[in-house]
Design a protein around this motif. Structure first.
Motif, PDB file in Angstrom:
ATOM      1  N   ASN A   1     -12.627  -8.393  -9.691  1.00 28.96           N
ATOM      2  CA  ASN A   1     -11.435  -7.559  -9.906  1.00 28.96           C
ATOM      3  C   ASN A   1     -10.659  -7.943 -11.161  1.00 28.96           C
ATOM      4  O   ASN A   1      -9.889  -7.143 -11.683  1.00 28.96           O
ATOM      5  N   ARG A   2     -10.836  -9.159 -11.653  1.00 25.59           N
ATOM      6  CA  ARG A   2     -10.270  -9.625 -12.920  1.00 25.59           C
ATOM      7  C   ARG A   2      -8.755  -9.424 -12.997  1.00 25.59           C
ATOM      8  O   ARG A   2      -8.208  -9.039 -14.013  1.00 25.59           O
ATOM      9  N   THR A   3      -8.090  -9.698 -11.894  1.00 24.67           N
ATOM     10  CA  THR A   3      -6.634  -9.696 -11.865  1.00 24.67           C
ATOM     11  C   THR A   3      -6.121 -11.096 -12.201  1.00 24.67           C
ATOM     12  O   THR A   3      -6.901 -12.031 -12.391  1.00 24.67           O
ATOM     13  N   VAL A   4      -4.795 -11.263 -12.254  1.00 31.10           N
ATOM     14  CA  VAL A   4      -4.228 -12.586 -12.550  1.00 31.10           C
ATOM     15  C   VAL A   4      -4.699 -13.578 -11.494  1.00 31.10           C
ATOM     16  O   VAL A   4      -4.520 -13.345 -10.292  1.00 31.10           O
ATOM     17  N   PRO A   5      -5.328 -14.683 -11.877  1.00 30.80           N
ATOM     18  CA  PRO A   5      -5.867 -15.628 -10.896  1.00 30.80           C
ATOM     19  C   PRO A   5      -4.758 -16.313 -10.093  1.00 30.80           C
ATOM     20  O   PRO A   5      -3.640 -16.502 -10.575  1.00 30.80           O
ATOM     21  N   THR A   6      -5.094 -16.689  -8.872  1.00 36.17           N
ATOM     22  CA  THR A   6      -4.160 -17.492  -8.088  1.00 36.17           C
ATOM     23  C   THR A   6      -4.250 -18.955  -8.482  1.00 36.17           C
ATOM     24  O   THR A   6      -3.261 -19.682  -8.385  1.00 36.17           O
ATOM     25  N   ARG A   7      -5.418 -19.400  -8.932  1.00 38.72           N
ATOM     26  CA  ARG A   7      -5.574 -20.750  -9.467  1.00 38.72           C
ATOM     27  C   ARG A   7      -5.105 -20.758 -10.919  1.00 38.72           C
ATOM     28  O   ARG A   7      -5.040 -19.711 -11.576  1.00 38.72           O
ATOM     29  N   ILE A   8      -4.796 -21.943 -11.456  1.00 40.72           N
ATOM     30  CA  ILE A   8      -4.362 -22.025 -12.849  1.00 40.72           C
ATOM     31  C   ILE A   8      -5.366 -22.758 -13.738  1.00 40.72           C
ATOM     32  O   ILE A   8      -5.194 -22.783 -14.948  1.00 40.72           O
TER      33      ILE A   8
END
Length: 215
Positions: free
Chosen positions: A35-42
């Motif tokens: 989905n290439r959304t903002v990751p929850t991991r950093i």
């Protein structure tokens, strides 16, 4: 639609058409290629790198199955977020950064880069949150990035502070005085104070040359 692979000075990711002048990664893949959304991991590892945009004619599918590709307005932004120069594509800069860091921190021995990464990791975050550092503005070197009281990102340059935007620096402000909220990790501050010169977005030079920039 642009991918959320642009990096703010506080290390967070967002989507913006501005590509920036530097490329980087955080040691592997931490995005979802479906989905290439903002990751929850950093991050994938502690190895947060700042790289050149082009190296040995390599081509990559951005945010595919490989590592998570990131883009920065400039090196000042990348350093503030907690990245360091890449030893592969920016070897000369990486060694200059390490030499300045060793001098600034007063280290008895020159560390390997994984040890520098561990130092930076402790400096730059608390869990997933950005670690900030309250420090006297008068003591800070050029290239330091601050978080202002109104939420703006300000890069110190001479007698001024440059207002950051994804596409470059857009305005001059007076250099702050007193206690400042610093985004740039202390280890990198030590490198900046001891001779390391980061590469700025071209807009910084244009602002510095503008009438009244020496205020």
């Amino acid at each position: 639609m642009p991918l959320p692979n642009r990096v703010r000075p506080d290390g967070t990711l967002f989507a913006n058409p501005a590509r920036g002048t530097f490329f980087g990664n955080r040691g592997g893949r931490f995005h979802d290629p479906e989905n290439r959304t903002v990751p929850t991991r950093i991050q994938a590892t502690q190895h947060w790198l700042c790289c050149v945009l082009s190296f040995k004619e390599r081509r990559r599918k951005v945010w595919g199955r490989g590592y998570t590709e990131l883009f920065f307005c400039d090196e000042v932004t990348a350093l503030a977020a907690g990245h360091r120069p890449c030893m592969e594509c920016r070897r000369r800069d990486a060694l200059a950064y390490r030499d300045a860091l060793v001098k600034g921190l007063g280290l008895a021995q020159t560390p390997l880069f994984p040890e520098i990464d561990r130092i930076l990791d402790a400096d730059r975050r608390i869990g997933r949150a950005k670690r900030t550092h309250p420090l006297p503005a008068e003591t800070l070197p050029d290239g330091t990035m601050l978080l202002s009281g109104d939420g703006a990102f300000l890069a110190l340059c001479g007698a001024s502070a440059l207002l950051w935007s994804p596409a470059g620096y857009v305005a001059l402000r007076s250099r702050p005085e007193g206690l400042a909220t610093v985004l740039t990790p202390p280890a990198t501050l030590a490198a900046l104070a001891n001779g390391y010169r980061p590469l700025w977005h071209p807009s910084a030079q244009a602002l510095a040359a503008a009438p009244g920039a020496d205020r």
